[in-house]
Design a protein around this motif. Structure first.
Motif, mmCIF file in Angstrom:
data_model
loop_
_atom_site.group_PDB
_atom_site.id
_atom_site.type_symbol
_atom_site.label_atom_id
_atom_site.label_comp_id
_atom_site.label_asym_id
_atom_site.label_seq_id
_atom_site.Cartn_x
_atom_site.Cartn_y
_atom_site.Cartn_z
ATOM 1 N N ASN A 135 -43.599 -50.775 -63.280
ATOM 2 C CA ASN A 135 -42.470 -50.022 -63.848
ATOM 3 C C ASN A 135 -42.236 -50.345 -65.308
ATOM 4 O O ASN A 135 -42.739 -51.344 -65.800
ATOM 5 N N CYS A 185 -45.026 -43.917 -57.434
ATOM 6 C CA CYS A 185 -43.739 -44.539 -57.125
ATOM 7 C C CYS A 185 -43.489 -44.374 -55.635
ATOM 8 O O CYS A 185 -43.800 -43.329 -55.068
ATOM 9 N N ASP A 186 -42.890 -45.416 -55.032
ATOM 10 C CA ASP A 186 -42.638 -45.340 -53.588
ATOM 11 C C ASP A 186 -41.282 -44.739 -53.230
ATOM 12 O O ASP A 186 -40.963 -44.572 -52.063
ATOM 13 N N MET A 187 -40.460 -44.429 -54.255
ATOM 14 C CA MET A 187 -39.087 -43.991 -53.936
ATOM 15 C C MET A 187 -39.049 -42.665 -53.164
ATOM 16 O O MET A 187 -38.351 -42.579 -52.148
ATOM 17 N N ASN A 214 -40.518 -39.416 -63.083
ATOM 18 C CA ASN A 214 -40.363 -40.548 -62.181
ATOM 19 C C ASN A 214 -38.916 -41.052 -62.190
ATOM 20 O O ASN A 214 -38.289 -41.182 -63.245
ATOM 21 N N HIS A 215 -38.383 -41.348 -61.008
ATOM 22 C CA HIS A 215 -36.984 -41.780 -60.828
ATOM 23 C C HIS A 215 -36.026 -40.748 -61.398
ATOM 24 O O HIS A 215 -34.926 -41.101 -61.866
#
Ligand SMILES: NC(=O)c1ccc[n+]([C@@H]2O[C@H](COP(=O)([O-])OP(=O)(O)OC[C@H]3O[C@@H](n4cnc5c(N)ncnc54)[C@H](O)[C@@H]3O)[C@@H](O)[C@H]2O)c1
Ligand SMILES: O=P(O)(O)OC[C@H]1O[C@H](O[C@H]2[C@H](O)[C@@H](O)[C@@H](O)O[C@@H]2CO)[C@H](O)[C@@H](O)[C@@H]1O
Ligand SMILES: [Mn+2]
Length: 452
Positions: free
Chosen positions: A148, A171-173, A200-201
């Motif tokens: 990250n 990303c695993d979110m 991402n995010h």
């Protein structure tokens, strides 16, 4: 099936034992010939590696070799896959990022706001060096990166290695969110097919189907609105901070019911609320130091002392399984669909081509083939373009050593907004990151003219 040679970069990571358990769980899908750990911190890696050795001896006897090293040539020669999960500056710097931001009344978070910028400026240099090193010993290996802030790392790696088609940031979110969807629907996560777009995010599920094409989106939305939303993945199911974060999804769906949000949007949509509930002496970084890190290290001590996994609390998690299933699809040309970070190139048709976007893609041995998203509505486009400009300016500040671009970046970020606050935070971050950031030039603050 060809057996793969894997190097885990950041072998001493708190996620490594979970990754090893997941590699064991997934050995039929992603069979391994050898595993090597590489880390720059001898002691941190050794503790985790010695514990993993105990696990692997018992549960992966067919593995031909397991090594750990701090030597790049030994680590990176002749590998098929590198799983990268480093944290430049460690958790201590994460805590400091969070505290500096909070002291200025701004969201203190690992990857969002000023914390994300500070962490990004630390990660980029190490990530570029690592890619160069891996490429010099294994030019053809797949490099799968979790490091990250993945959005900023992806943008920087794309800028540094535009022709390298075998670097994939993930990303695993979204997958962790899908574990919760699967639990609501009483299905397996791997039976669900998402439609998703964003950075991402910073993204949204627009639809969720099963493999037969049944649309499950409304069922999920009405469950969230009527019963709330909770984490279900083993790693976070009982974590009070993650429980709070998942609960916030109901507020987001109530306010913006069109799509299903990534949990990280809470920091951009409710920044004041996020600041108000924080304790500067017990930020998330501190909780992880006292929680996950201590737990993982005492698990390792237990395994090393007992020389057996008997009585040890070992779990498979979505973080490990997600990376491994992505790798399997690339290695064996499975063509499975995963949400990954790729160059836009028209996927979101009303967003610039050179954005690194997070979208579903079919993964084959030729790499990701993303599905078209088409035009996104104004609200999401506006949010994404602001965040994208921030991310690009952070990366430009790094490459060009440019103070003013860093200041522009922070001012653009929705968690900051006020230019004077952005400047104060930036100056504090520069001071705190002297050992990690490049020197930034060109501070154009105009001094008061001397009175005559
Ligand atoms: N993308 C995602 O969704 C996702 C999910 C979880 C964690 N992460 C990221 O995974 C990383 C690891 O997280 P953690 O909490 O386990 O951190 P950690 O500090 O426990 O582990 C990181 C390891 O990397 C090592 N390291 C640091 N710089 C290095 C370098 N240049 N080369 C080799 N090794 C190096 C450290 O010594 C440490 O052992 C972080 O970047 C974290 O943000 C990403
Ligand atoms: O605050 P932390 O260190 O607990 O988590 C930060 C990371 O959060 C996400 O990863 C989650 C993941 O979604 C979940 O499935 C499980 O594996 O736990 C992880 C962390 O606890 C996020 O995607 C990462 O980018 C963050 O680093
Ligand atoms: Mn993530």
């Amino acid at each position: 099936m060809k057996k793969q040679k894997l190097v885990v970069v950041g072998g001493g990571s708190t996620y490594t034992p979970g990754m090893i358990m997941s590699l064991i769980e997934e050995k039929e899908n992603f069979p391994l010939k050898s595993i090597t750990f590489y880390d720059t911190d001898v002691e941190r890696q050794e503790k985790v590696a010695k514990a993993c050795e105990v696990i692997l001896k018992e549960k992966y006897p067919e593995l031909e070799a397991f090594h750990y090293t701090t030597d790049k040539e030994e680590a990176f020669s002749n590998v098929d896959f590198a799983f990268v999960q480093i944290r430049t500056g460690g958790l201590a710097m994460r805590e400091q990022d969070e505290q500096i931001s909070l002291k200025h009344g701004v969201v203190g978070q690992e990857t969002c706001g000023p914390g994300g910028m500070a962490y990004g400026m630390r990660s980029i240099g190490d990530m570029i060096e690592l890619v160069n090193d891996i490429r010099s010993y294994s030019p053809d290996a797949w490099i799968l990166n979790y490091t990250n802030p993945a959005a900023i790392v992806a943008e920087a790696l794309n800028r540094a290695f535009p022709e390298d088609k075998k670097i994939l940031n993930i990303c695993d979110m979204p997958a962790a969110i899908m574990v919760s969807y699967a639990s609501i629907l009483k299905r397996e996560i791997w039976d669900l097919v998402p439609e998703y777009f964003g950075l991402n995010h910073f993204g949204w599920f627009t639809k969720l189907y099963d493999k037969e094409g049944n649309d499950l989106t409304d069922e999920i939305k009405s469950h969230i609105l009527n019963h709330g939303f909770l984490p279900e993945d083993s790693e976070i199911v009982n974590d009070p901070s993650w429980i709070k974060t998942f609960k916030q999804v109901k507020t987001m769906v109530t306010d913006f019911p069109e799509y299903l949000p990534n949990t990280y949007l809470q920091y951009y949509l409710y920044p004041q609320e996020m600041v108000d509930k924080e304790d500067v002496c017990n930020t998330r970084g501190r909780q992880v130091i006292n929680g996950r890190e201590k737990r993982v290290h005492s698990l390792c001590d237990q395994l090393i002392e007992n020389k057996t996994t008997d009585g040890a609390h070992l779990e498979v998690d979505i973080h490990g399984c997600y990376m491994i299933r992505v790798a399997a699809s690339l290695a064996y040309n499975n063509g499975d669909t995963f949400i990954v970070i790729v160059k836009n190139n028209g996927i979101i048709s009303n967003l610039q081509d050179d954005a690194m976007v997070e979208v579903p893609a079919q993964l084959t041995n030729h790499g990701p083939k993303p599905f078209a998203v088409g035009k996104i509505p104004t609200f999401y486009k506006g949010l994404i373009e602001g965040q994208l400009a921030y991310e690009k300016l952070v990366v430009a500040a790094f490459f060009e050593n440019d103070y003013n671009k860093a200041l522009q970046a922070l001012t653009l970020n929705r968690t900051v907004v006020n230019a004077p606050v952005a400047r104060e935070i930036l100056d504090d971050m520069i001071e705190a990151n002297r050992n990690y950031w490049p020197e930034l030039n060109g501070n154009l603050k105009v001094k008061e003219p001397a009175s005559v």
